[in-house]
Design an enzyme around this catalytic site. Structure first.
Site, PDB file in Angstrom:
ATOM      1  N   SER A  89      12.775 -10.232  -3.611  1.00 13.79           N
ATOM      2  CA  SER A  89      12.025  -9.419  -2.647  1.00 13.79           C
ATOM      3  C   SER A  89      10.553  -9.790  -2.712  1.00 13.79           C
ATOM      4  O   SER A  89      10.139 -10.645  -3.496  1.00 13.79           O
ATOM      5  CB  SER A  89      12.202  -7.926  -2.958  1.00 13.79           C
ATOM      6  OG  SER A  89      11.496  -7.579  -4.142  1.00 13.79           O
ATOM      7  N   SER A  91       8.059  -7.664  -3.557  1.00 18.08           N
ATOM      8  CA  SER A  91       7.291  -6.630  -4.256  1.00 18.08           C
ATOM      9  C   SER A  91       6.236  -7.205  -5.195  1.00 18.08           C
ATOM     10  O   SER A  91       5.315  -6.483  -5.596  1.00 18.08           O
ATOM     11  CB  SER A  91       8.234  -5.708  -5.041  1.00 18.08           C
ATOM     12  OG  SER A  91       8.787  -6.375  -6.153  1.00 18.08           O
ATOM     13  N   LYS A 146       8.068  -6.573 -12.678  1.00 17.77           N
ATOM     14  CA  LYS A 146       6.795  -5.947 -12.320  1.00 17.77           C
ATOM     15  C   LYS A 146       5.741  -6.395 -13.328  1.00 17.77           C
ATOM     16  O   LYS A 146       6.027  -7.040 -14.326  1.00 17.77           O
ATOM     17  CB  LYS A 146       6.895  -4.416 -12.344  1.00 17.77           C
ATOM     18  CG  LYS A 146       7.986  -3.813 -11.470  1.00 17.77           C
ATOM     19  CD  LYS A 146       7.751  -4.009  -9.982  1.00 17.77           C
ATOM     20  CE  LYS A 146       8.914  -3.447  -9.161  1.00 17.77           C
ATOM     21  NZ  LYS A 146       8.798  -3.810  -7.734  1.00 17.77           N
ATOM     22  N   SER A 259       6.234  -1.732  -3.058  1.00 18.04           N
ATOM     23  CA  SER A 259       6.833  -1.896  -4.381  1.00 18.04           C
ATOM     24  C   SER A 259       7.310  -0.554  -4.907  1.00 18.04           C
ATOM     25  O   SER A 259       6.545   0.414  -4.961  1.00 18.04           O
ATOM     26  CB  SER A 259       5.807  -2.499  -5.355  1.00 18.04           C
ATOM     27  OG  SER A 259       6.332  -2.541  -6.672  1.00 18.04           O
TER      28      SER A 259
END
Length: 311
Positions: A89, A91, A146, A259
Site C-alpha cells: 500500500s 501508507s 511503519k 495510514s
C-alpha cells in the site's frame, strides 16, 4: 500468510531432515550390506543399474536428501537473518512505494523462534526513526510496516499535522535522544515540494521531518480533515495525546493522512516486532489502467533508481 509460510518451511525442513536421518542410521547400512553380499558373489564389479536394483533408494528418501540442505539454508536465512517483504500500500510513501520489494533484518531486535516467535536472544531495541515490520496488534496474522517515533515512556502529541514528543527522561537529565526533557519538542519539518504526489486529484505536500539523528520525508494532505474522533483513546490523556507503555512503541506511517497506525489502534508491543526494514532489492511499477489488456498485478516497469538502503 507470512506466518503460515514460516511454519510450512520449518515443518518441511524437519520432515526432510528426519527422513534423511532415519535412512542414514537405519536403512542405508542395510543397503550397503546387500550390495556387499552381491559384490562378493559376483566376479565382476557391479554397475550402478544393478546396484539400484539390488538396493533401491526409496523416492521419498532420495527427494528428502536432495531438498534438505537447500530448505534448511532457506529456513535459517529467512527465519533469523533476512526476510523479503512486498510493500502492499501507499501508507509509507514517499519512503516506500506500492510495488517496492524490501529486505527485513530479522535479528535487529532479537532472535526469535520462527513458529511460536518466543524471544531466544536479545539483540537491540528499536531506535526512534526505524522503519519496523511487526505483527498487527489487532490481528497478528497480518504484517504491518511503519516508522517508530515513540519509545517506551514517551508522551506523543499529533495535532494539526504536527508531531510533538516529550521523551521519557531519568531524574536530572536535560535531554534524551537529542530531545529536551520535561517539555514537548516540536519535530521540525521543511517543505520539499507540493506537486510530486497526489491522492486522487488532491496534491500532497512532501516535507522533510527531522527526528533526532534521522531525517526522512513524509506526505501530508493539507486539505484533509484530521479525523481525531477515530483516534485511539488512551485513558487519562487527550484525544490526540498518548503515553507509550513500557515494552511498547508508537508507530506512524510516513503518508500521514493515509495510514492506519498507532494513532488509530494503539501501540506496538515489543514481542510483535518482526525486524527492521533495511534495503529495497526490487521495485515495480503497476500502472495498468482500466482499459489495459493486462491484469493489475502485472508490472509495467522497473524503478531501478529506488534500489538501495532504506532511510
Amino acid at each position: 500468510m507470512a506466518g503460515y509460510f514460516s511454519v510450512f518451511l520449518v515443518l518441511l525442513t524437519l520432515g526432510s531432515g528426519l527422513i534423511w536421518l532415519i535412512d542414514h542410521l537405519v536403512y542405508a547400512p542395510k543397503r550397503k550390506e546387500r550390495i556387499a553380499l552381491a559384490q562378493g558373489a559376483s566376479e565382476q564389479p557391479l554397475d550402478q543399474e544393478v546396484i539400484d536394483q539390488i538396493a533401491p533408494v526409496p523416492a521419498i528418501t532420495d527427494s528428502a536428501k536432495s531438498i534438505f540442505p537447500m530448505i534448511a539454508a532457506i529456513t535459517v536465512f529467512r527465519s533469523f537473518i533476512f526476510e523479503p517483504f512486498q510493500i502492499p500500500s501507499g501508507s509509507m510513501m514517499p519512503t516506500l512505494l506500492d510495488g517496492d520489494f524490501i529486505l527485513v533484518q530479522k535479528y535487529a531486535y532479537g532472535i526469535k523462534d520462527p513458529v511460536w516467535r518466543s524471544q531466544l536472544v536479545d539483540v537491540d531495541d528499536p531506535k526512534r526513526g526505524d522503519i519496523a515490520v511487526f505483527k498487527f496488534p489487532l490481528d497478528e496474522r497480518i504484517d504491518f510496516i511503519k516508522r517508530i517515533v515513540g519509545l517506551p515512556g514517551d508522551r506523543i502529541v499529533y495535532r494539526n499535522r504536527q508531531l510533538f514528543i516529550n521523551p521519557k527522561c531519568e531524574e536530572g537529565e536535560q535531554s534524551r535522544d537529542g530531545l529536551a526533557c520535561g517539555e514537548f519538542n516540536k519535530i521540525d519539518v521543511e517543505i520539499v515540494n507540493r506537486d510530486e504526489f497526489k491522492q486522487g486529484s488532491m496534491p500532497l505536500v512532501r516535507l522533510t521531518e527531522s527526528l533526532p539523528d534521522v531525517e526522512h520525508d513524509i506526505l501530508i494532505n493539507p486539505k484533509a480533515l484530521e479525523l481525531s474522533e477515530r483516534y485511539y483513546q488512551q485513558p487519562g490523556t487527550r484525544r490526540d495525546e498518548w503515553v507509550v507503555p513500557e515494552g511498547s512503541y508508537f508507530a506512524l506511517g510516513d503518508n500521514r493522512n493515509n495510514s492506519q497506525d498507532s494513532r488509530v489502534w494503539g501501540f506496538v508491543p515489543k514481542e510483535n516486532l518482526v525486524g527492521k526494514a533495511v534495503f529495497i532489492w526490487m521495485s515495480f511499477d503497476f500502472e495498468n489502467g482500466p482499459n489495459s489488456l493486462l491484469p493489475g498485478w502485472v508490472p509495467t516497469g522497473v524503478r531501478f533508481e529506488r534500489l538501495g538502503n532504506i532511510q
